[in-house]
Each structure stands twice: as structure tokens, then as C-alpha cells.
Design an enzyme around this catalytic site. Structure first.
Site, short mmCIF file in Angstrom:
data_model
loop_
_atom_site.label_atom_id
_atom_site.label_comp_id
_atom_site.label_asym_id
_atom_site.label_seq_id
_atom_site.Cartn_x
_atom_site.Cartn_y
_atom_site.Cartn_z
N TYR A 140 -27.20 -42.77 50.00
CA TYR A 140 -27.75 -42.86 51.27
C TYR A 140 -29.31 -43.33 51.20
O TYR A 140 -29.90 -43.88 52.16
CB TYR A 140 -27.63 -41.81 52.19
CG TYR A 140 -26.29 -41.44 52.57
CD1 TYR A 140 -25.20 -42.17 52.46
CD2 TYR A 140 -25.91 -40.25 52.96
CE1 TYR A 140 -23.89 -42.04 52.70
CE2 TYR A 140 -24.63 -39.76 53.29
CZ TYR A 140 -23.55 -40.71 53.18
OH TYR A 140 -22.42 -40.60 53.47
N LYS A 191 -16.99 -38.20 40.65
CA LYS A 191 -16.21 -39.12 40.00
C LYS A 191 -16.49 -39.89 38.76
O LYS A 191 -16.94 -40.92 38.61
CB LYS A 191 -15.59 -40.12 41.12
CG LYS A 191 -14.62 -39.56 42.04
CD LYS A 191 -14.22 -40.70 42.92
CE LYS A 191 -13.23 -41.73 42.20
NZ LYS A 191 -11.96 -41.02 42.24
N ASP A 224 -11.84 -37.24 44.85
CA ASP A 224 -10.58 -37.54 45.46
C ASP A 224 -9.77 -36.26 45.52
O ASP A 224 -8.99 -35.79 46.39
CB ASP A 224 -9.95 -38.71 45.11
CG ASP A 224 -9.91 -38.68 43.44
OD1 ASP A 224 -10.35 -38.11 42.63
OD2 ASP A 224 -9.30 -39.87 43.04
N ASP A 248 -20.81 -34.96 52.21
CA ASP A 248 -20.79 -35.48 53.58
C ASP A 248 -19.48 -35.46 54.03
O ASP A 248 -18.86 -34.89 55.06
CB ASP A 248 -21.39 -37.11 53.60
CG ASP A 248 -21.64 -37.41 55.01
OD1 ASP A 248 -21.40 -36.50 56.12
OD2 ASP A 248 -21.89 -38.52 55.25
N ASP A 252 -17.09 -32.11 55.83
CA ASP A 252 -16.33 -32.40 57.04
C ASP A 252 -14.74 -32.05 57.06
O ASP A 252 -14.11 -31.49 57.98
CB ASP A 252 -16.52 -33.93 57.53
CG ASP A 252 -17.65 -34.11 58.56
OD1 ASP A 252 -18.59 -33.11 58.52
OD2 ASP A 252 -17.82 -35.00 59.16
#
Ligand code: NAD
Length: 365
Positions: A140, A191, A224, A248, A252
Site C-alpha cells: 500500500y 507467501k 492462502d 487487510d 476481514d
């Protein structure tokens, strides 16, 4: 000396839920605490007033305060204004200028609300996990970024995932420190199989663990797989630490396990310096324009965010516990705002929920 709180209610339901937090703060002041509050503008409200989503003056107040309590920002009317003056830019500036690199999101399922989760009761009942998300680095913020014209009718969008050792070290340390007073288990998520930044993340987390927290448990999981495990067996986790982007998304997912956005608090913390901890507390939800101004918002996420301030900024652990207990008792009594009501259950207003929590606090004190 009084403890200084800067309240930034923001837009939409922000001022409605903040009004209930102000009543809780007043209650603590009536019962021996000494909080001094100042309220200022942020987001669309600040843009309407002076053309910026947060002014330099408000930024100075935020940095000087002992803690910032933030409501929510945003709304459709500000969607087409410049990126740098949009409501969300005010929040990003607060995070960046206050150096708030660690975002703490507890996902706790209140037993009384287990049926509001999208998962089966037995999977979420008693759930208590903490996601620590890196907040000021990664994709970001990384450079280069932007959209370039390739000159052949094509464009290219670029964002850069970048982490330096110190950024990983400090957020991993926060995760271990928090795990100390929990179940002493940290799951580091990245990852490393396809990203060099993930490889570095894994190496640095392993080193911090070996050198500073060897008596605790560190495990690694691919992002994942973590997403899948969160909806398969969420109770396997204690503390999860991960980067800005994965954090992020994963937080959620964890949010939905607990039933409603209206129940979820968060804390964003910086590095303690000269005994001062930069800290901003806010609900996970946004400004909910669909219900703004109707007295329908659930104030619990923002009240619990203030509870996190009691715990992390002011070491008022007993008071924080009492506030949580008051909320649990209110839920036990069956009182529900619309977001946590099921079927034809009666719905209470934002201020009625505040009334009930205050009444419980009077019983518990
Ligand atoms: P939202 O979180 O505002 O709302 C999502 C849904 O949840 C809506 O149906 C809303 O009514 C409901 N909801 C949220 N909080 C609630 C509460 N306390 N009580 C009862 N119901 C609640 O997300 P959105 O609709 O995607 O975004 C609306 C605006 O908020 C956008 O402008 C977005 O950019 C902004 N936003 C701001 C923040 C922030 O300030 N940190 C975070 C997310 C979204």
C-alpha cells in the site's frame, strides 16, 4: 494530570457511535478517572470545513494526545474528489504521521452472538484470536507505484510489495509481547513460496523468535492456507502476525466469524518513546451511510475500541474487563441493535444500547 483524549468522530454513523463513547468516558470520570477530551474534524467533515481530510493543526493534536479515538470516515458525496483530500486520506495520514505500524484486531465471538456468525456455532463459540497486521509498509505504500501509459493503447498499473528487516522485526515483537498474556502462540503468515518479501518475512520472524522469544511457540503458514483455515477451524489460532495486504484481507475474514462489523474494535499502535505510546483506537466498520442519522448504529465496536485504549494505553485492565462484562451482560439480556438481531427480534436504538451498558456498569462498579 488528566489523560488527554482526542476524539475524531468523522462521518456517517461516526458521530452517533462516538456520542455513546463520550457517555462511557463521562461515567469513568464520575467514578474516579481523569480523562480530558477534545473533539475535532476528520474525513469528509473536515473536507467540508477546510478542504482537507485532516488539517495540520488536528494532526499536531493527534500526535500530542495520549490516545486518539476515531469513529469512521467516508461517504458517496466525496467519492469523486482528489485522492489526496478524500476522507480515507485523513486516516492514512494519521497512521503514517503517528507511526502506527501495528494494527491489532481481536476477533472475539461473544457466546450470546454465536448464532449470528456465518459459521456453525461450535466452530466459533469461545473464539478469541488476535490478528496483528503491519500497517505502514508493504504494497500500500511501496514505490514505484502508479499507472503509466505504454503508448500502444495499453496502460500498466504498478504497486510494489517491499519490507525492510526492521519493519518485520518490530511488528513480530508486538505479536510476541501480546501473545505473552494470551496462549503464547504466534502464527506468522506470508507467501514465501512465491514472494521474496515473504521469504524475508519468514526468516526475520524465525530469527526474532529464536533470539528473543524461544520459550514461546512460532509457526508459519501461507496466507492462502490461512484464509482457508480461518473458516475451517478458526479456534486453532492464538495470535496471527502478517503484512499489510494479507492482514487487510485475513482480518476481514476473521471479522465475519464473529457475526457483525458493529461488534469489532481495533487498535493501531506505534513505538513507545519516552514513556509515550502513539495509539489510535477505532471500530473496524466504516461510516455506514445506509443507516447514518437514523439512530440504528451499533455503538459496541467503538465502545470496545475505547476499552482497548483502557487496556493498552492506560493499563486500566480491570476497568477494561468491567466494560466488556457490562457489554456481555447487555447481550445476555437479549438487547440487540439491528445488525446483531435475528429474525423478528426487537431492535433497540444506538442510545438505548448506550443506556443499557451504562446501567450495567452502575451495577458492576
Ligand atoms: P461499512 O462498514 O460502513 O458498512 C457495511 C455494512 O455494515 C452496512 O450495511 C452498514 O450499515 C453495516 N454496519 C457497519 N457498521 C455498523 C454498525 N456500527 N452498526 C450497524 N450496522 C453497521 O462499509 P461500506 O458500506 O463498505 O463503506 C461505507 C463508507 O465507509 C465508505 O465511504 C468507505 O470508504 C468507508 N469506510 C471507512 C472506514 C474507516 O473509516 N475506517 C472503514 C471501512 C469503510
Amino acid at each position: 494530570m488528566a489523560t488527554n483524549l482526542l476524539l475524531l468522530p468523522g462521518d456517517g454513523i461516526g458521530p452517533e457511535v462516538m456520542a455513546q463513547v463520550e457517555r462511557i468516558i463521562a461515567w469513568f470520570n464520575d467514578n474516579g478517572a481523569d480523562f480530558a477530551t477534545e473533539t475535532d474534524l476528520v474525513g469528509g467533515a473536515a473536507y467540508e470545513s477546510h478542504g482537507q481530510s485532516i488539517s495540520d493543526e488536528t494532526m499536531e493534536k493527534a500526535i500530542a494526545a495520549d490516545a486518539v479515538i476515531f469513529g469512521a470516515v467516508g461517504g458517496a458525496q466525496w467519492e469523486n474528489i482528489g485522492y489526496e483530500v478524500r476522507p480515507e486520506a485523513g486516516l492514512l495520514r494519521l497512521r503514517k504521521d503517528m507511526g502506527l505500524f501495528a494494527n491489532l484486531r481481536p476477533a472475539v465471538c461473544f457466546d450470546q452472538l454465536a448464532d449470528a456468525s456465518s459459521l456453525k456455532r461450535e466452530l466459533v463459540e469461545g473464539l478469541d484470536i488476535l490478528i496483528v497486521r503491519e500497517l505502514t509498509g508493504g504494497v500500500y505504500f511501496g514505490e514505484p507505484r502508479g499507472i503509466t501509459d505504454l503508448g500502444n493503447g495499453q496502460q500498466r498499473g504498478v504497486n510494489t510489495q517491499v519490507y525492510d528487516t526492521y519493519e518485520i522485526e518490530r511488528v513480530v515483537r508486538v505479536a510476541f509481547e501480546l501473545a505473552k498474556v494470551r496462549d503464547s502462540r504466534v502464527m506468522s503468515v506470508e507467501k514465501h513460496n512465491v514472494m521474496e518479501s515473504g521469504l524475508l518475512w519468514k526468516d526475520v520472524a524465525t530469527k526474532v523468535h529464536a533470539e528473543e522469544y524461544a520459550d514461546m511457540t512460532l509457526e508459519h503458514m501461507l496466507a492462502d492456507n490461512c484464509a482457508m483455515q480461518l473458516v475451517r477451524t478458526p479456534k486453532q489460532f492464538d495470535v496471527i502476525v502478517t503484512d499489510n495486504l494479507f492482514g487487510d484481507i485475513l482480518s476481514d475474514i476473521a471479522a465475519m466469524l464473529t457475526g457483525s462489523l458493529g461488534m469489532l474494535p481495533s487498535a493501531s499502535l506505534g513505538a513507545e518513546k519516552d514513556g509515550k505510546l502513539p495509539a489510535l483506537y477505532e471500530p473496524v466498520h466504516g461510516s455506514a451511510p445506509d443507516i447514518a442519522g437514523k439512530g440504528l448504529a451499533n455503538p459496541i465496536a467503538t465502545i470496545l475500541s475505547f476499552g482497548m485504549a483502557l487496556k493498552y494505553s492506560f493499563k486500566m485492565t480491570d476497568e477494561a474487563k468491567m466494560l466488556e462484562e457490562a457489554i456481555q451482560n447487555v447481550l445476555e439480556s437479549g438487547l440487540r441493535t439491528g445488525d446483531i438481531a435475528r429474525g423478528d427480534e426487537a431492535i433497540c436504538s444506538t442510545s438505548e444500547m448506550g443506556d443499557a451498558i451504562l446501567a450495567e456498569m452502575n451495577k458492576l462498579k
